[in-house]
Write a protein that holds these residues in place. Sequence first.
Motif, PDB file in Angstrom:
ATOM      1  N   VAL A 272       0.843  -1.206   0.000  1.00 15.90           N
ATOM      2  CA  VAL A 272       0.000   0.000   0.000  1.00 15.90           C
ATOM      3  C   VAL A 272       0.871   1.247   0.000  1.00 15.90           C
ATOM      4  N   SER A 273       1.884   1.259   0.844  1.00 12.17           N
ATOM      5  CA  SER A 273       2.780   2.409   0.919  1.00 12.17           C
ATOM      6  C   SER A 273       3.535   2.621  -0.393  1.00 12.17           C
ATOM      7  N   ASN A 274       3.983   1.527  -0.999  1.00 12.52           N
ATOM      8  CA  ASN A 274       4.744   1.632  -2.246  1.00 12.52           C
ATOM      9  C   ASN A 274       3.881   2.174  -3.384  1.00 12.52           C
ATOM     10  N   GLU A 275       2.619   1.735  -3.464  1.00 14.69           N
ATOM     11  CA  GLU A 275       1.780   2.238  -4.549  1.00 14.69           C
ATOM     12  C   GLU A 275       1.462   3.714  -4.356  1.00 14.69           C
TER      13      GLU A 275
ATOM     14  N   LEU B  27       2.370   6.590  -6.987  1.00  8.84           N
ATOM     15  CA  LEU B  27       1.340   7.481  -7.527  1.00  8.84           C
ATOM     16  C   LEU B  27       1.709   8.937  -7.286  1.00  8.84           C
ATOM     17  N   SER B  28       2.276   9.230  -6.130  1.00  8.17           N
ATOM     18  CA  SER B  28       2.721  10.591  -5.828  1.00  8.17           C
ATOM     19  C   SER B  28       3.846  11.020  -6.770  1.00  8.17           C
ATOM     20  N   GLN B  29       4.769  10.116  -7.044  1.00  7.48           N
ATOM     21  CA  GLN B  29       5.865  10.423  -7.971  1.00  7.48           C
ATOM     22  C   GLN B  29       5.340  10.659  -9.382  1.00  7.48           C
ATOM     23  N   LEU B  30       4.333   9.876  -9.784  1.00  9.79           N
ATOM     24  CA  LEU B  30       3.719  10.073 -11.095  1.00  9.79           C
ATOM     25  C   LEU B  30       3.043  11.439 -11.166  1.00  9.79           C
ATOM     26  N   HIS B  31       2.358  11.801 -10.096  1.00  6.80           N
ATOM     27  CA  HIS B  31       1.669  13.088 -10.031  1.00  6.80           C
ATOM     28  C   HIS B  31       2.670  14.239 -10.157  1.00  6.80           C
ATOM     29  N   ARG B  32       3.775  14.177  -9.417  1.00 11.51           N
ATOM     30  CA  ARG B  32       4.792  15.233  -9.481  1.00 11.51           C
ATOM     31  C   ARG B  32       5.491  15.254 -10.835  1.00 11.51           C
ATOM     32  N   SER B  33       5.771  14.063 -11.363  1.00 15.57           N
ATOM     33  CA  SER B  33       6.459  13.979 -12.653  1.00 15.57           C
ATOM     34  C   SER B  33       5.631  14.622 -13.762  1.00 15.57           C
ATOM     35  N   ALA B  34       4.326  14.416 -13.733  1.00 13.36           N
ATOM     36  CA  ALA B  34       3.460  15.025 -14.750  1.00 13.36           C
ATOM     37  C   ALA B  34       3.514  16.542 -14.656  1.00 13.36           C
TER      38      ALA B  34
ATOM     39  N   THR C   5       4.875   3.267 -15.460  1.00 14.52           N
ATOM     40  CA  THR C   5       5.130   1.828 -15.357  1.00 14.52           C
ATOM     41  C   THR C   5       5.323   1.399 -13.911  1.00 14.52           C
ATOM     42  N   ARG C   6       6.068   2.220 -13.167  1.00 16.53           N
ATOM     43  CA  ARG C   6       6.317   1.904 -11.756  1.00 16.53           C
ATOM     44  C   ARG C   6       5.014   1.889 -10.976  1.00 16.53           C
ATOM     45  N   TRP C   7       4.135   2.846 -11.220  1.00 16.14           N
ATOM     46  CA  TRP C   7       2.845   2.868 -10.505  1.00 16.14           C
ATOM     47  C   TRP C   7       2.010   1.634 -10.844  1.00 16.14           C
ATOM     48  N   LEU C   8       1.960   1.261 -12.126  1.00 12.01           N
ATOM     49  CA  LEU C   8       1.186   0.083 -12.514  1.00 12.01           C
ATOM     50  C   LEU C   8       1.727  -1.180 -11.852  1.00 12.01           C
ATOM     51  N   GLU C   9       3.042  -1.277 -11.738  1.00 10.02           N
ATOM     52  CA  GLU C   9       3.650  -2.440 -11.099  1.00 10.02           C
ATOM     53  C   GLU C   9       3.291  -2.495  -9.610  1.00 10.02           C
ATOM     54  N   THR C  10       3.393  -1.361  -8.938  1.00 12.47           N
ATOM     55  CA  THR C  10       3.093  -1.348  -7.501  1.00 12.47           C
ATOM     56  C   THR C  10       1.602  -1.563  -7.258  1.00 12.47           C
TER      57      THR C  10
ATOM     58  N   ARG D 280      -0.028  -4.461  -4.919  1.00 11.63           N
ATOM     59  CA  ARG D 280      -1.004  -4.233  -3.845  1.00 11.63           C
ATOM     60  C   ARG D 280      -2.237  -5.116  -4.018  1.00 11.63           C
ATOM     61  N   LEU D 281      -2.681  -5.266  -5.256  1.00 11.87           N
ATOM     62  CA  LEU D 281      -3.889  -6.056  -5.506  1.00 11.87           C
ATOM     63  C   LEU D 281      -3.692  -7.528  -5.161  1.00 11.87           C
ATOM     64  N   THR D 282      -2.471  -7.998  -5.285  1.00 14.36           N
ATOM     65  CA  THR D 282      -2.199  -9.418  -5.004  1.00 14.36           C
ATOM     66  C   THR D 282      -1.744  -9.658  -3.567  1.00 14.36           C
ATOM     67  N   ALA D 283      -1.399  -8.579  -2.860  1.00 13.47           N
ATOM     68  CA  ALA D 283      -0.922  -8.730  -1.482  1.00 13.47           C
ATOM     69  C   ALA D 283      -2.100  -8.946  -0.543  1.00 13.47           C
ATOM     70  N   GLY D 284      -2.047 -10.000   0.200  1.00  8.13           N
ATOM     71  CA  GLY D 284      -3.055 -10.235   1.223  1.00  8.13           C
ATOM     72  C   GLY D 284      -4.343 -10.878   0.758  1.00  8.13           C
ATOM     73  N   ILE D 285      -4.430 -11.265  -0.520  1.00  8.89           N
ATOM     74  CA  ILE D 285      -5.694 -11.846  -0.982  1.00  8.89           C
ATOM     75  C   ILE D 285      -5.729 -13.361  -0.774  1.00  8.89           C
ATOM     76  N   THR D 286      -4.584 -13.955  -0.479  1.00  9.53           N
ATOM     77  CA  THR D 286      -4.521 -15.407  -0.285  1.00  9.53           C
ATOM     78  C   THR D 286      -4.654 -15.740   1.188  1.00  9.53           C
ATOM     79  N   ASP D 287      -5.695 -16.453   1.542  1.00 13.36           N
ATOM     80  CA  ASP D 287      -5.900 -16.857   2.931  1.00 13.36           C
ATOM     81  C   ASP D 287      -4.943 -17.985   3.301  1.00 13.36           C
ATOM     82  N   LEU D 288      -4.796 -18.167   4.601  1.00 14.91           N
ATOM     83  CA  LEU D 288      -3.996 -19.289   5.075  1.00 14.91           C
ATOM     84  C   LEU D 288      -4.578 -20.578   4.515  1.00 14.91           C
ATOM     85  N   PRO D 289      -3.753 -21.447   3.937  1.00 21.47           N
ATOM     86  CA  PRO D 289      -4.285 -22.674   3.322  1.00 21.47           C
ATOM     87  C   PRO D 289      -5.136 -23.485   4.301  1.00 21.47           C
TER      88      PRO D 289
END
Length: 262
Positions: free
Chosen positions: A84-87, A91-98, A171-176, A180-189
């Motif tokens: 979450v922090s990385n994305e 996004l903030s870097q993308l905003h400033r870069s634009a 590209t960096r924002w899309l990767e992060t 985030r979307l894949t982090a935490g979605i897998t429950d304990l087996p």
Amino acid sequence: MHAFGNFLVSLPVWGQALVFIAITLAAGELIARFTQHLARGLDLGRELTVTVAVYTVVGTTYGILLSFAVSLVWSENSGAASAVSNEAQALSQLHRSAGYTLAQPYAGEVQQLARRYAKTVVDQEWPQLRQHEFKQASRSDANRLADFAGQVPQTAAANPASYMMFQGHVTRWLETRQQRLTAGITDLPRPMWGALILGAMVLFSFHGALVTQTSRARYLLLLPLAVIIGVQLCMVFTLDRPYAGAFAVDPQPFVEFIDTAR
């Protein structure tokens, strides 16, 4: 089962712990009584040394398994917080870069789409995540931002190097975001949950076989065992849902971006 999980998540951490302790204590008492019924008439004193040795091995093994489960979900929870922090940072870097690489109206449009995306994440996507639902409410806003940024012509930037830097932030924002979307979605087996529950049942069975004195003595010895196991299982359950419950990851990085990007 899903409804019961949502009910537990809605409780404060002390309420969750009490529920797990109560369930564990009740299950422990039932299993201990059943074991005592099966062992009635057997002379366990003869094999007491062997029984205690096996009990020690089983207890140690279960403790290791329980610690591994807590460590696994704790790592998953920490990974979700980092994602979450990385994305938000990307996004903030993308905003400033634009703002400092693109000419108008491209810069303003990219920044507006970035703020809208962040607001959707906070206002719409996060309430779903708190219910342990991964519906990606921000998908359409993310697609609009990515599509527009990809269509920005190179002439909108001062030079090719600036344009490449801007696209690198996209590209960096899309990767992060994907992380985030894949982090935490897998429950304990489920096999891990099965092993944790089975291990507790085995310990309670040994408790019933070894503690053959009065009911008061059985309760006094069962209580600390049930509390320890119940609290640990509560931690596993809560940490296994990184966006909900007492240790939930919050969208504060996105909130800070929205506040500073105005």
